[in-house]
Design an enzyme around this catalytic site. Structure first.
Site, PDB file in Angstrom:
ATOM      1  N   ASP A 174       0.832  -1.208   0.000  1.00 41.79           N
ATOM      2  CA  ASP A 174       0.000   0.000   0.000  1.00 41.79           C
ATOM      3  C   ASP A 174       0.865   1.256   0.000  1.00 41.79           C
ATOM      4  O   ASP A 174       0.558   2.238  -0.661  1.00 41.79           O
ATOM      5  CB  ASP A 174      -0.914   0.016   1.228  1.00 41.79           C
ATOM      6  CG  ASP A 174      -2.083  -0.938   1.037  1.00 41.79           C
ATOM      7  OD1 ASP A 174      -2.150  -1.560  -0.062  1.00 41.79           O
ATOM      8  OD2 ASP A 174      -2.900  -1.077   1.957  1.00 41.79           O
TER       9      ASP A 174
ATOM     10  N   TYR B  58       2.336   1.891  -3.409  1.00 46.33           N
ATOM     11  CA  TYR B  58       1.270   2.311  -4.305  1.00 46.33           C
ATOM     12  C   TYR B  58       0.889   3.771  -4.030  1.00 46.33           C
ATOM     13  O   TYR B  58       0.788   4.596  -4.939  1.00 46.33           O
ATOM     14  CB  TYR B  58       0.079   1.371  -4.108  1.00 46.33           C
ATOM     15  CG  TYR B  58      -1.126   1.661  -4.968  1.00 46.33           C
ATOM     16  CD1 TYR B  58      -1.159   1.254  -6.307  1.00 46.33           C
ATOM     17  CD2 TYR B  58      -2.236   2.314  -4.444  1.00 46.33           C
ATOM     18  CE1 TYR B  58      -2.264   1.506  -7.098  1.00 46.33           C
ATOM     19  CE2 TYR B  58      -3.345   2.572  -5.227  1.00 46.33           C
ATOM     20  CZ  TYR B  58      -3.364   2.173  -6.551  1.00 46.33           C
ATOM     21  OH  TYR B  58      -4.466   2.424  -7.332  1.00 46.33           O
ATOM     22  N   ASP B  59       0.732   4.085  -2.738  1.00 41.12           N
ATOM     23  CA  ASP B  59       0.367   5.458  -2.367  1.00 41.12           C
ATOM     24  C   ASP B  59       1.421   6.456  -2.813  1.00 41.12           C
ATOM     25  O   ASP B  59       1.108   7.557  -3.264  1.00 41.12           O
ATOM     26  CB  ASP B  59       0.164   5.568  -0.850  1.00 41.12           C
ATOM     27  CG  ASP B  59      -1.133   4.892  -0.436  1.00 41.12           C
ATOM     28  OD1 ASP B  59      -1.957   4.624  -1.349  1.00 41.12           O
ATOM     29  OD2 ASP B  59      -1.309   4.616   0.762  1.00 41.12           O
TER      30      ASP B  59
ATOM     31  N   LEU C  16     -39.014 -21.755 -29.598  1.00 47.85           N
ATOM     32  CA  LEU C  16     -40.233 -22.503 -29.891  1.00 47.85           C
ATOM     33  C   LEU C  16     -40.702 -22.236 -31.307  1.00 47.85           C
ATOM     34  O   LEU C  16     -40.602 -21.128 -31.808  1.00 47.85           O
ATOM     35  CB  LEU C  16     -41.347 -22.079 -28.923  1.00 47.85           C
ATOM     36  CG  LEU C  16     -41.171 -22.489 -27.460  1.00 47.85           C
ATOM     37  CD1 LEU C  16     -42.222 -21.803 -26.600  1.00 47.85           C
ATOM     38  CD2 LEU C  16     -41.283 -23.998 -27.316  1.00 47.85           C
TER      39      LEU C  16
ATOM     40  N   GLU D 254     -49.688 -23.228 -21.193  1.00 45.81           N
ATOM     41  CA  GLU D 254     -49.192 -22.141 -20.333  1.00 45.81           C
ATOM     42  C   GLU D 254     -49.226 -20.810 -21.069  1.00 45.81           C
ATOM     43  O   GLU D 254     -49.066 -20.782 -22.289  1.00 45.81           O
ATOM     44  CB  GLU D 254     -47.719 -22.398 -19.956  1.00 45.81           C
ATOM     45  CG  GLU D 254     -47.435 -23.801 -19.471  1.00 45.81           C
ATOM     46  CD  GLU D 254     -45.975 -24.004 -19.080  1.00 45.81           C
ATOM     47  OE1 GLU D 254     -45.154 -23.096 -19.353  1.00 45.81           O
ATOM     48  OE2 GLU D 254     -45.671 -25.052 -18.514  1.00 45.81           O
TER      49      GLU D 254
ATOM     50  N   GLU E 297     -38.767 -17.271 -17.065  1.00 49.51           N
ATOM     51  CA  GLU E 297     -38.813 -15.991 -17.741  1.00 49.51           C
ATOM     52  C   GLU E 297     -38.669 -14.866 -16.729  1.00 49.51           C
ATOM     53  O   GLU E 297     -39.421 -14.805 -15.755  1.00 49.51           O
ATOM     54  CB  GLU E 297     -40.167 -15.874 -18.460  1.00 49.51           C
ATOM     55  CG  GLU E 297     -40.191 -14.845 -19.548  1.00 49.51           C
ATOM     56  CD  GLU E 297     -39.682 -15.397 -20.885  1.00 49.51           C
ATOM     57  OE1 GLU E 297     -39.187 -16.551 -20.924  1.00 49.51           O
ATOM     58  OE2 GLU E 297     -39.783 -14.663 -21.880  1.00 49.51           O
TER      59      GLU E 297
ATOM     60  N   LYS F 266     -47.245 -27.866 -24.226  1.00 44.26           N
ATOM     61  CA  LYS F 266     -46.127 -28.795 -24.034  1.00 44.26           C
ATOM     62  C   LYS F 266     -46.655 -30.206 -23.802  1.00 44.26           C
ATOM     63  O   LYS F 266     -47.636 -30.379 -23.068  1.00 44.26           O
ATOM     64  CB  LYS F 266     -45.304 -28.385 -22.801  1.00 44.26           C
ATOM     65  CG  LYS F 266     -44.775 -26.971 -22.858  1.00 44.26           C
ATOM     66  CD  LYS F 266     -44.054 -26.571 -21.585  1.00 44.26           C
ATOM     67  CE  LYS F 266     -43.547 -25.144 -21.715  1.00 44.26           C
ATOM     68  NZ  LYS F 266     -42.938 -24.638 -20.480  1.00 44.26           N
TER      69      LYS F 266
ATOM     70  N   CYS G 191     -19.803  -2.811 -55.294  1.00 38.19           N
ATOM     71  CA  CYS G 191     -20.922  -2.021 -54.764  1.00 38.19           C
ATOM     72  C   CYS G 191     -20.688  -1.809 -53.278  1.00 38.19           C
ATOM     73  O   CYS G 191     -20.562  -2.749 -52.507  1.00 38.19           O
ATOM     74  CB  CYS G 191     -22.250  -2.734 -54.989  1.00 38.19           C
ATOM     75  SG  CYS G 191     -23.627  -1.921 -54.174  1.00 38.19           S
TER      76      CYS G 191
HETATM   77  S1  IVH Z   1     -40.766 -23.282 -22.679  1.00 38.16           S
HETATM   78  C1  IVH Z   1     -37.895 -25.499 -25.287  1.00 38.16           C
HETATM   79  N1  IVH Z   1     -42.661 -21.893 -21.573  1.00 38.16           N
HETATM   80  O1  IVH Z   1     -40.578 -18.274 -25.241  1.00 38.16           O
HETATM   81  C2  IVH Z   1     -38.734 -24.360 -24.948  1.00 38.16           C
HETATM   82  N2  IVH Z   1     -41.067 -20.746 -22.919  1.00 38.16           N
HETATM   83  O2  IVH Z   1     -40.087 -18.688 -28.096  1.00 38.16           O
HETATM   84  C3  IVH Z   1     -38.403 -23.812 -23.636  1.00 38.16           C
HETATM   85  N3  IVH Z   1     -41.413 -18.333 -23.023  1.00 38.16           N
HETATM   86  O3  IVH Z   1     -37.114 -18.673 -25.115  1.00 38.16           O
HETATM   87  C4  IVH Z   1     -39.252 -22.720 -23.281  1.00 38.16           C
HETATM   88  N4  IVH Z   1     -43.168 -18.276 -21.738  1.00 38.16           N
HETATM   89  O4  IVH Z   1     -38.224 -17.148 -23.365  1.00 38.16           O
HETATM   90  C5  IVH Z   1     -41.586 -21.863 -22.365  1.00 38.16           C
HETATM   91  N5  IVH Z   1     -44.371 -20.786 -20.491  1.00 38.16           N
HETATM   92  C6  IVH Z   1     -43.293 -20.754 -21.276  1.00 38.16           C
HETATM   93  C7  IVH Z   1     -42.801 -19.560 -21.832  1.00 38.16           C
HETATM   94  C8  IVH Z   1     -41.683 -19.591 -22.659  1.00 38.16           C
HETATM   95  C9  IVH Z   1     -42.326 -17.555 -22.450  1.00 38.16           C
HETATM   96  C10 IVH Z   1     -40.352 -17.856 -23.927  1.00 38.16           C
HETATM   97  C11 IVH Z   1     -38.956 -18.319 -23.596  1.00 38.16           C
HETATM   98  C12 IVH Z   1     -38.450 -18.971 -24.860  1.00 38.16           C
HETATM   99  C13 IVH Z   1     -39.340 -18.399 -25.883  1.00 38.16           C
HETATM  100  C14 IVH Z   1     -39.433 -19.301 -27.065  1.00 38.16           C
END
Ligand code: IVH
Length: 729
Positions: free
Chosen positions: A41, A44-45, A91, A124, A185, A301, A442
């Protein structure tokens, strides 16, 4: 030690520079817990005091980056990334009841389930925030990462830890698996979003467009203190890796999440049919406005986790889930102008400039019009009042003209020359896109290619955003990809020349050794580096740019291939090519070979048909493209970098990687699509007919001529059970 007031300005400047460097060097470990300081120290100082004393005598020598201007620890150098143990998928989307019916049918076909066989789903709400991956080890939260590109995300552990325990449990119950990735999320509740924007406005700060942007902005900041001041919430809804399966069904898993004190969305419902899924969609749609969080659809799902495992994924989405999106939001506004943009492949794209309008919470001022036919089909004219639609993150679109509104004066005349370089723009027979024929002469094409090259999923070079690419292109420093990697050397050479000219002019020989203090001092006076002199950049930002370029001189083969911007070679295709050919040399040789075998090998890769193959081979048929690639590799090498071999993770660890397999007859434990998908996921090539090159023929019940053919050619014949044993289940 000479007292400050006896120093000449030149001596003072040199000593200040030396001291500043030394203080910076010692600062590194000093500010990072766990590292041993390099000096006591007292030492450094003493350095700091001497530095301050000289600055006090020579106020005009105080530099912008002086250590005396630094308070506390410097901010983290950047955000570090974390590789997810299991990729985070996105998804697939459904937009209509028909799409949902089709999803259910596909799942059944893949699993070999009859139309009326029981198949449970969980429905969901689809939360409009950003997904997060939380790693728990020994029941304790150890890391949090954003989704990123799906394979790796940003480390946001420090930020996420500012969420209250009620949103984010720090410890799971004693029954938790030794290791588990919990996904969900992070979002900002509508009320918190409005309150935040009110505070932003009062403070004269910028407003966030919507809760998702606000949540993302709050999490990605380098400063967790700011995250702490924002109210973020979290819903848990999925799982990544786990040392042991925490449940047999998704619904059951959600119950365990609740038991571990996670917030699980209260609207989630168990559904037994497509009709029930659609009813859920309708109900949630009605309720949407009352919910305290933004949603942009619902997610369906498959409930059974074993079925989920069997269904696996295609490209980047699971086969076992789908997002059913709410219809896009619309609004009307004035079409002020149509501008033509030139993309990296020369495509001329018309872009609508609009009077800004709020569409479902987001301000829109541009929309795509796709191509000239689209303009004609919609019959839009500049001056029309048009309907804009926007859905999620996709680019807003023009749907049509508002009926009975006053019309623009004339139809839009699509140009037949490139608006940027003036070259002829042609539209081949049967195609909708008109392209500039200027090639890399271009400016627009050259620049777009560079932008693509440095973009996030390509070389990902921080500090080389659109503005800087434009600037460096304009001053001629970066014309093609290899120039990026020689930028630093180019700069230093120019600098040397400048010093020489300058010292000649002054009649005094200045050392041109860049490491000497003499050189450093004089270049300092000149504005450090010519780049800075031109652009008014800070020394620090130039250094940062160079170091981020150096850091990216080594990249994976898949990024390298994607970065080249070959037509139709997106990320997924680049990845497949990389995984298949392994090294840059293999790939390049194969693409430049015009033999039938090379072409057959290329088109044997999943999703690569004759059209894509042609585009890749056409790319390599051009001299300047081959040169671009070899110059690039040379420039990366000059910085000590290279193109890394593709990670053939699944391939090398699986006994069937690279093997050609034929399935024939009726399989019992799985359907043909499932068998094919699993074999391919393990790196095998599934082919239709038996030849000498076939490695295995897997025979089910009633196998016919293919089994006989295999026997004749001496190809290994496996029963379905043998095959399962070979691939480990
Ligand atoms: S399942 C393999 N459940 O949607 C899929 N995703 O478009 C895993 N999201 O990246 C995600 N609500 O950010 C799942 N109830 C839910 C969700 C959800 C929002 C989002 C998530 C994902 C995105 C896919």
């Amino acid at each position: 030690m000479i007292s400050p007031h006896s120093l000449t300005p030149l001596e003072a400047a040199i000593e200040l520079d030396r001291l500043a460097h030394e203080i910076k060097r010692l600062d590194g470990p000093y500010n990072h817990p766990g590292m041993t300081p390099l000096a006591s120290d007292t030492e450094y100082d003493a350095l700091k005091r001497r530095h301050a004393a000289i600055e006090a005598h020579f106020p005009n020598l105080v530099r912008a980056d002086s250590p005396s201007k630094q308070v506390g620890a410097p901010p983290a150098e950047g955000v570090s990334t974390i590789r997810h143990r299991i990729p985070m998928l996105s998804l697939d989307n459904a937009f209509s009841p028909g799409d949902v019916t089709e999803f259910d049918a596909k799942v059944r076909r893949f699993l070999g389930l009859a139309e009326d066989a029981a198949l449970d789903y969980v429905a969901e709400p689809k939360i409009d925030g950003l997904s997060i991956n939380l790693l728990y080890e020994g029941g304790a939260l150890v890391r949090a990462a954003t989704r990123g590109d799906g394979a790796e995300g940003e480390d946001v552990t420090a930020n996420i830890l500012t969420l209250p325990e009620s949103e984010l449990p720090r410890r799971l119950g004693p029954d938790a698996p030794a290791l588990i990735e919990i996904r969900g999320e992070v979002y900002m509740a509508k009320a918190d979003f409005l309150a935040l924007n009110a505070r932003q406005e009062a403070a004269g700060d910028k407003l966030f467009a919507n809760p998702r942007n606000a949540a993302a902005g709050s999490l990605n900041l380098l400063n967790p203190q700011i995250t702490a001041e924002r109210r973020l919430s979290l819903f848990a809804y999925a799982m990544g890796d786990a040392s042991e399966p925490p449940a047999a069904r998704h619904g059951e898993y959600l119950e365990r999440l609740k038991a571990w004190k996670f917030k699980v969305n209260e609207e989630i419902r168990h559904c037994l049919s497509v009709a029930e899924l659609l009813a859920f969609y309708e109900e949630i749609g009605e309720k949407r406005k009352q919910l305290d969080y933004e949603i942009d659809g619902v997610v369906y799902k498959v409930d059974d986790l074993e079925l989920q495992r069997r269904l696996g994924m295609v490209s980047r989405s699971p086969r076992w889930a789908i997002a059913h999106k709410f219809p896009a939001e619309q609004a009307a506004t004035l079409l002020e102008a149509i501008e033509i943009q030139v993309g990296r492949t020369g495509a001329l794209t018309p872009v609508a400039r609009l009077t800004p309008v709020n569409v479902g919470g987001v301000w829109v001022e541009n929309a795509t019009l796709h191509n000239e036919d689209e303009i004609a089909r919609k019959g839009v004219r500049v001056g029309d009042t048009v309907i804009i639609q926007r859905a999620g993150d996709v680019i807003p679109q023009i749907i049509g003209i508002v009926v009975d509104s006053p019309r623009g004066p004339a139809d839009f005349l699509f140009p037949d020359h490139c608006p940027v370089c003036g070259a002829l723009a042609v539209r081949p027979e049967g195609e909708v896109i008109r392209r500039c024929t200027g090639g890399l002469t271009c400016e627009a094409q050259a620049k777009e290619r560079l932008r693509h090259f440095v973009s996030r999923n390509a070389f990902d070079i921080e500090g080389l955003g659109e503005k800087n690419i434009d600037f460096l292109f304009k001053i001629g420093r970066i014309k093609q990809p290899s120039d990026i990697f020689s930028l630093e050397a180019t700069e230093r050479n120019i600098l040397k020349d400048v010093v020489t000219i300058w010292s000649e002019h002054k009649g005094r020989k200045v050392s041109d050794d860049p490491l000497s203090e003499d050189f450093h001092y004089h270049t300092d006076k000149l504005g450090i580096l010519p780049l800075i002199a031109f652009a008014g950049w800070q020394e620090k930002s130039v250094e940062n740019l160079f170091s981020s370029i150096r850091a990216r001189a080594t990249v994976g083969l898949e990024r390298f291939i994607f970065a080249l911007g070959i037509r139709q070679v997106g990320e997924a295709t680049a990845k497949r090519l990389a995984r298949h050919y392994g090294t840059l040399d293999h790939w390049r040789d194969a693409m430049q070979s015009d033999t039938e075998e090379a072409l057959a090998e290329l088109t044997s890769i999943e999703d690569i048909g004759p059209a894509v193959a042609k585009d890749i081979r056409d790319f390599f048929a051009e001299d300047h493209n081959r040169e671009t690639v070899s110059d690039l590799v040379a420039a990366m090498r000059a910085l000590g970098g290279r193109v890394e071999e593709a990670k053939r993770v699944e391939a090398s660890s699986s006994p069937v990687a690279g093997k050609a397999v034929v399935f024939t007859g009726t399989l019992i434990t799985m359907t043909r699509p499932e068998a094919k998908a699993r074999a391919e996921a393990l790196g095998a090539k599934v082919v239709g007919s038996v030849s000498k090159k076939t490695d295995y023929v897997v025979i089910g019940a009633d196998a016919g001529s293919k089994a006989a053919e295999a026997a004749k050619l001496g190809v290994a014949i496996l029963s379905e059970q043998d095959w399962l044993t070979l691939i480990g289940g």
